[in-house]
Design a protein around this motif. Sequence first.
Motif, mmCIF file in Angstrom:
data_model
loop_
_atom_site.group_PDB
_atom_site.id
_atom_site.type_symbol
_atom_site.label_atom_id
_atom_site.label_comp_id
_atom_site.label_asym_id
_atom_site.label_seq_id
_atom_site.Cartn_x
_atom_site.Cartn_y
_atom_site.Cartn_z
ATOM 1 N N GLN A 1 0.902 -1.100 0.135
ATOM 2 C CA GLN A 1 -0.068 0.049 0.282
ATOM 3 C C GLN A 1 0.864 1.341 0.113
ATOM 4 O O GLN A 1 0.436 2.272 -0.837
ATOM 5 C CB GLN A 1 -1.029 -0.087 1.310
ATOM 6 N N ALA A 2 1.898 1.186 0.909
ATOM 7 C CA ALA A 2 2.764 2.137 0.815
ATOM 8 C C ALA A 2 3.553 2.659 -0.570
ATOM 9 O O ALA A 2 3.466 3.646 -0.916
ATOM 10 C CB ALA A 2 3.930 2.234 1.886
ATOM 11 N N ILE A 3 3.923 1.676 -1.202
ATOM 12 C CA ILE A 3 4.402 1.783 -2.569
ATOM 13 C C ILE A 3 3.480 2.296 -3.494
ATOM 14 O O ILE A 3 4.126 3.224 -4.445
ATOM 15 C CB ILE A 3 5.145 0.337 -2.876
ATOM 16 N N SER A 4 2.314 1.826 -3.354
ATOM 17 C CA SER A 4 1.166 2.299 -4.237
ATOM 18 C C SER A 4 1.011 3.836 -4.080
ATOM 19 O O SER A 4 0.995 4.634 -5.125
ATOM 20 C CB SER A 4 -0.078 1.696 -3.931
ATOM 21 N N THR A 5 1.282 4.455 -2.807
ATOM 22 C CA THR A 5 1.108 5.540 -2.618
ATOM 23 C C THR A 5 2.113 6.563 -2.869
ATOM 24 O O THR A 5 2.264 7.639 -3.601
ATOM 25 C CB THR A 5 0.862 5.856 -1.233
ATOM 26 N N THR A 6 3.760 6.175 -2.644
ATOM 27 C CA THR A 6 4.746 6.894 -2.803
ATOM 28 C C THR A 6 5.307 6.539 -4.055
ATOM 29 O O THR A 6 6.010 7.629 -4.655
ATOM 30 C CB THR A 6 5.799 6.327 -1.646
ATOM 31 N N GLY A 7 5.221 5.324 -4.690
ATOM 32 C CA GLY A 7 6.028 5.041 -5.938
ATOM 33 C C GLY A 7 7.419 4.728 -5.788
ATOM 34 O O GLY A 7 7.884 4.946 -6.674
ATOM 35 N N SER A 8 7.771 4.462 -4.480
ATOM 36 C CA SER A 8 9.161 4.220 -4.269
ATOM 37 C C SER A 8 9.344 3.296 -3.102
ATOM 38 O O SER A 8 8.516 3.194 -1.993
ATOM 39 C CB SER A 8 9.662 5.719 -3.646
ATOM 40 N N ILE A 9 10.206 2.382 -3.232
ATOM 41 C CA ILE A 9 10.488 1.349 -2.210
ATOM 42 C C ILE A 9 11.004 2.024 -1.073
ATOM 43 O O ILE A 9 10.932 1.784 0.173
ATOM 44 C CB ILE A 9 11.258 0.108 -2.720
ATOM 45 N N SER A 10 12.033 2.902 -1.311
ATOM 46 C CA SER A 10 12.867 3.657 -0.276
ATOM 47 C C SER A 10 11.901 4.556 0.531
ATOM 48 O O SER A 10 12.018 4.518 1.706
ATOM 49 C CB SER A 10 13.864 4.377 -1.213
ATOM 50 N N LYS B 1 10.922 4.192 4.528
ATOM 51 C CA LYS B 1 11.087 5.235 5.390
ATOM 52 C C LYS B 1 9.923 5.533 6.148
ATOM 53 O O LYS B 1 9.931 5.646 7.439
ATOM 54 C CB LYS B 1 11.518 6.477 5.016
ATOM 55 N N ARG B 2 8.756 5.500 5.545
ATOM 56 C CA ARG B 2 7.461 5.769 6.164
ATOM 57 C C ARG B 2 6.998 4.785 7.129
ATOM 58 O O ARG B 2 6.437 5.112 8.044
ATOM 59 C CB ARG B 2 6.448 5.740 4.847
ATOM 60 N N LEU B 3 7.576 3.459 6.722
ATOM 61 C CA LEU B 3 7.241 2.430 7.712
ATOM 62 C C LEU B 3 8.186 2.248 8.771
ATOM 63 O O LEU B 3 7.991 0.936 9.453
ATOM 64 C CB LEU B 3 6.976 0.978 6.964
ATOM 65 N N GLY B 4 9.236 2.996 8.748
ATOM 66 C CA GLY B 4 10.293 2.592 9.654
ATOM 67 C C GLY B 4 11.430 1.501 9.529
ATOM 68 O O GLY B 4 11.701 0.798 10.678
ATOM 69 N N MET B 5 11.357 1.106 8.294
ATOM 70 C CA MET B 5 12.082 -0.163 8.214
ATOM 71 C C MET B 5 13.391 0.304 7.132
ATOM 72 O O MET B 5 13.338 1.296 6.379
ATOM 73 C CB MET B 5 11.381 -1.322 7.675
ATOM 74 N N SER B 6 14.445 -0.555 6.974
ATOM 75 C CA SER B 6 15.526 -0.058 6.122
ATOM 76 C C SER B 6 15.207 -0.455 4.734
ATOM 77 O O SER B 6 14.189 -1.296 4.464
ATOM 78 C CB SER B 6 16.592 -1.010 6.560
ATOM 79 N N TYR B 7 15.737 0.278 3.697
ATOM 80 C CA TYR B 7 15.435 -0.003 2.498
ATOM 81 C C TYR B 7 15.787 -1.413 2.056
ATOM 82 O O TYR B 7 15.142 -2.170 1.376
ATOM 83 C CB TYR B 7 16.371 0.818 1.504
ATOM 84 N N ARG B 8 16.852 -2.066 2.845
ATOM 85 C CA ARG B 8 17.077 -3.290 2.338
ATOM 86 C C ARG B 8 15.967 -4.418 2.777
ATOM 87 O O ARG B 8 15.750 -5.245 1.990
ATOM 88 C CB ARG B 8 18.498 -3.976 2.959
ATOM 89 N N ARG B 9 15.497 -4.340 4.175
ATOM 90 C CA ARG B 9 14.434 -5.090 4.542
ATOM 91 C C ARG B 9 12.930 -4.907 3.579
ATOM 92 O O ARG B 9 12.550 -5.837 3.297
ATOM 93 C CB ARG B 9 13.976 -4.496 5.900
#
Length: 115
Positions: free
Chosen positions: A29-38, A42-50
């Motif tokens: 859902q966050a990727i759908s909103t932001t268009g970005s994994i990175s 950040k929005r979900l408080g996890m590392s990019y790698r995770r």
Amino acid sequence: MRHARGPTKLRVMYGAEIAIGPGKAELLQAISTTGSISASAKRLGMSYRRAWLLVDTMNRCFREPVVASATGGSGGGGAVVTDFGRQVLERFAAMGRAVDRALDPELERFADLLK
């Protein structure tokens, strides 16, 4: 109404891996909103790698990719939830609602056993 716990946490397994669960659905859902994994990480408080590993797991578990991404560069990268990924999200949400409805009476009776 007193419950033993909040809504159920449905997870769909594919072999030994969790194909999708609440955290992966939230990431989609966050990727759908932001268009970005990175940005989603950040929005979900996890590392990019995770976040990237979670997306990779989902893409390997399903018959079609749920996220399509482009690597960064001068024009930037990006990620998009595919049409198939949106179907996965919709069906996962519908299953979660059905499980919650089915368990409501049992959770109510179970709550009576708690302090």
